[in-house]
Design a protein around this motif. Structure first.
Motif, PDB file in Angstrom:
ATOM      1  N   TYR A 211       4.442  -0.974 -11.942  1.00  7.91           N
ATOM      2  CA  TYR A 211       5.775  -0.651 -11.467  1.00  7.91           C
ATOM      3  C   TYR A 211       6.458  -1.921 -10.967  1.00  7.91           C
TER       4      TYR A 211
ATOM      5  N   GLU B 172       0.822  -1.205   0.000  1.00  6.90           N
ATOM      6  CA  GLU B 172       0.000   0.000   0.000  1.00  6.90           C
ATOM      7  C   GLU B 172       0.862   1.264   0.000  1.00  6.90           C
TER       8      GLU B 172
ATOM      9  N   PHE C 214       4.063   5.542  -5.745  1.00  4.59           N
ATOM     10  CA  PHE C 214       3.938   5.472  -7.202  1.00  4.59           C
ATOM     11  C   PHE C 214       2.946   6.537  -7.702  1.00  4.59           C
ATOM     12  N   LYS C 215       1.802   6.634  -7.025  1.00  6.44           N
ATOM     13  CA  LYS C 215       0.800   7.609  -7.432  1.00  6.44           C
ATOM     14  C   LYS C 215       1.309   9.041  -7.277  1.00  6.44           C
TER      15      LYS C 215
ATOM     16  N   TYR D 141      -1.119   0.150 -11.759  1.00  7.57           N
ATOM     17  CA  TYR D 141       0.053   0.115 -10.865  1.00  7.57           C
ATOM     18  C   TYR D 141       1.214  -0.643 -11.542  1.00  7.57           C
TER      19      TYR D 141
ATOM     20  N   ASN E 147      -1.264   4.358 -14.237  1.00  5.11           N
ATOM     21  CA  ASN E 147      -1.757   4.707 -12.908  1.00  5.11           C
ATOM     22  C   ASN E 147      -2.821   3.721 -12.433  1.00  5.11           C
TER      23      ASN E 147
ATOM     24  N   ASP F 170       3.915   1.468  -1.264  1.00  3.81           N
ATOM     25  CA  ASP F 170       4.509   1.577  -2.604  1.00  3.81           C
ATOM     26  C   ASP F 170       3.517   2.189  -3.588  1.00  3.81           C
ATOM     27  N   LYS F 171       2.254   1.776  -3.490  1.00  8.03           N
ATOM     28  CA  LYS F 171       1.240   2.310  -4.394  1.00  8.03           C
ATOM     29  C   LYS F 171       1.080   3.827  -4.209  1.00  8.03           C
ATOM     30  N   LYS F 172       1.098   4.262  -2.954  1.00  7.55           N
ATOM     31  CA  LYS F 172       0.969   5.691  -2.689  1.00  7.55           C
ATOM     32  C   LYS F 172       2.152   6.464  -3.262  1.00  7.55           C
TER      33      LYS F 172
END
Length: 537
Positions: A241, A46, A52-53, A239, A236, A48-50
């Protein structure tokens, strides 16, 4: 209100603290023992996702900024006129494509492309110069230019702007493209493209916005790749990445699917893991707080209920926007400290609201009114003229523009000084304001310098001529001395154009023809009024 003797709740909780101190250690050990590795991994994912965004959003924000610049200039009427060779093209370029206009945006180049995809104007924006450099333009390959334009045209008919990335001369650029459109009839006349180099300044900006150490790599010797902005939406949403030992990376493919740009950064997931483990300590404290049930009633009465009351009142204040409120005092010292802080905050919000209201009223006045004369300023006049012209077209009524010029005003300024010149303009403006007060369908404006304007709509030409003649006579009756005029006193020349609004396609021709009539009035010796329809006579 009766004064309440406040008591500190912390003295009544000391015994609870001794129990908590023992339970914290036991609770912390138990929670860490029962916690499972997948839970930590889920937290890292979670995080990492933030991250990335945040990175994707920073890039999209820069693309949006370039796109907005292209759109703002693309739908500007002067840009359309330049592409259609209407008006002073050189003047439009020299006035608008200068260093000061684009410095804050970090733009590096601009192109204006015709419908046939020929370059009409292009230049490189040099930050240490006052003018665009038309000799060192931002290079872009024809195949890239075709791809950018084709992508914009293929989205849908209502889309007028887009953005993306391309590489030329081994340097990546952000681009924003917009269809050059007439804002009145939506006719298209080509494309406007702004460029921004993806240099160290831009990458440092992304690092600052995301608080992440972003690194960017791009394809070398690549001269034909273009990345459209909708590729970011796919990345986006999916995800897309890779996490390699705490370093996240993702690639941005061009419209042909080739890898164009790679972006990498160190993720914050390890810190998120530590934060999660620290959270278990808080959970341990919370578990310890659940034990001393004997003190629940005390805390509920002295802390919880007052805070619920404060929360309820704050929500009510938020819903009603009524900040003229004062919280009462309670039995607990700590709660009263919060109450006092809220009361001071409410008083300050009320004061700032009043200040903001006054400033907004002042700003609205400044945006519409000329600071010297009190008349509508040039910007407001342009909006009014278009709105009134459109109104009279729908009603099939007349519209008129009267251009008023003070005779030998420059000589008056030179002889009596600029302060006297300002006073003269104020006196002349006061006469126009009187006319405006008597006739609801007449609006007085300042065009610029010593030129003033009357906008009249739904007004018979006979009445208009009577108003102008009375204005001319009123000024002469003031008998303002002017030694540089052959009359020996201040006078005005007037040129006007009066006709049905439907006879012109927009308001601007009224100004042009009224200005021609004013020019003839000056040529005839000044101190006269000329109707555009009578110029041939």
């Amino acid at each position: 209100m009766e004064r309440v003797q406040a008591k500190s709740v912390k003295y009544r909780l000391r015994f609870i603290f001794l129990i908590i101190l023992l339970l914290v250690v036991c609770g912390e050990a138990a929670i860490r023992y029962w916690i499972e590795l997948p839970q930590i991994q889920a937290i890292q994912v979670e995080s990492d996702k933030k991250d990335f965004k945040r990175v994707v959003q920073a890039i999209k924000s820069s693309l949006k900024s370039v796109q907005v610049w292209s759109y703002d200039y693309g739908v500007w009427e002067d840009t359309y006129n330049y592409m259609e060779d209407v008006g002073e093209g050189v003047q439009y370029i020299n006035k608008n494509y200068v260093f000061g206009t684009f410095h804050a945006a970090g733009l590096s180049g601009v192109k204006l492309i015709t419908q046939q995809r020929r370059t009409k104007f292009e230049c490189e924006i040099i930050f240490d110069d006052e003018q665009c450099d038309q000799h060192n333009i931002s290079n872009i390959e024809p195949i890239q230019l075709d791809a950018i334009i084709n992508h914009l045209d293929s989205v849908n008919q209502n889309t007028v702007s887009s953005s993306g990335i391309y590489i030329t001369d081994e340097v990546p650029h952000l681009y924003g493209i917009s269809k050059i459109t007439n804002p009145i009839n939506n006719q298209q006349s080509g494309y406007l493209i702004f460029f921004q180099k993806m240099d160290k300044v831009l990458i440092d900006q992304w690092r600052s916005e995301t608080q992440l150490g972003i690194d960017v790599e791009w394809a070398k010797n690549e001269r034909y790749s273009v990345l459209s902005n909708n590729m970011f939406d796919d990345i986006n949403q999916n995800y897309s990445y890779i996490n390699d030992n705490g370093y996240l990376s993702f690639s941005l493919p061009d419209i042909n699917g080739n890898n164009l740009i790679s972006i990498s950064f160190k993720a914050d997931s390890e810190q998120a893991k530590q934060d999660f483990l620290s959270l278990t300590l808080i959970l341990g404290v919370s578990a310890g707080l659940a034990i001393p049930l004997l003190y629940f009633r005390l805390i509920s009465r002295e802390v919880v209920k007052p805070m619920e009351y404060i929360s309820s009142e704050l929500n009510r204040i938020n819903e009603t926007s009524n900040y003229q409120y004062k919280f009462p005092r309670f039995n607990t010292l700590e709660v009263n400290l919060i109450v006092s802080a809220f009361n001071r905050l409410l008083e300050r919000v009320q004061y700032q609201q009043e200040q903001l209201r006054e400033k907004n009223e002042s700003l609205q006045l400044v945006a519409r009114q000329d600071y010297l004369t009190g008349l509508a300023n040039r910007r407001h006049m342009d909006k009014l003229s278009e709105r009134l012209w459109y109104k009279t077209v729908k009603a099939n009524e007349s519209f008129c523009v009267c251009m008023i010029d003070c005779d030998y005003f420059k000589q008056y300024n030179d002889h009596y000084g600029h302060k006297k010149g300002d006073e003269l303009l104020i006196k002349l403006a006061s006469l126009l304001i009187e006319i405006e007060g008597k006739h609801t369908n007449v609006i007085a404006c300042r065009y610029g310098g010593d030129e003033l304007v009357l906008l009249a709509y739904s007004l018979p030409v006979e009445m208009l001529e009577s108003i102008l003649a009375e204005l001319k006579e009123q000024l002469l009756r003031l008998d303002i001395k002017h030694e540089s005029s052959y009359l020996g006193r201040v006078s005005i020349s007037v040129g006007y154009y009066h006709t049905l609004a439907v006879n012109e396609i927009e308001a601007n021709p009224f100004f042009i023809k009224a200005d021609k009539a004013l020019y003839l009035a000056k040529k005839m010796g000044r101190n006269t009024i000329v109707n555009y329809h009578n110029m041939d006579n």
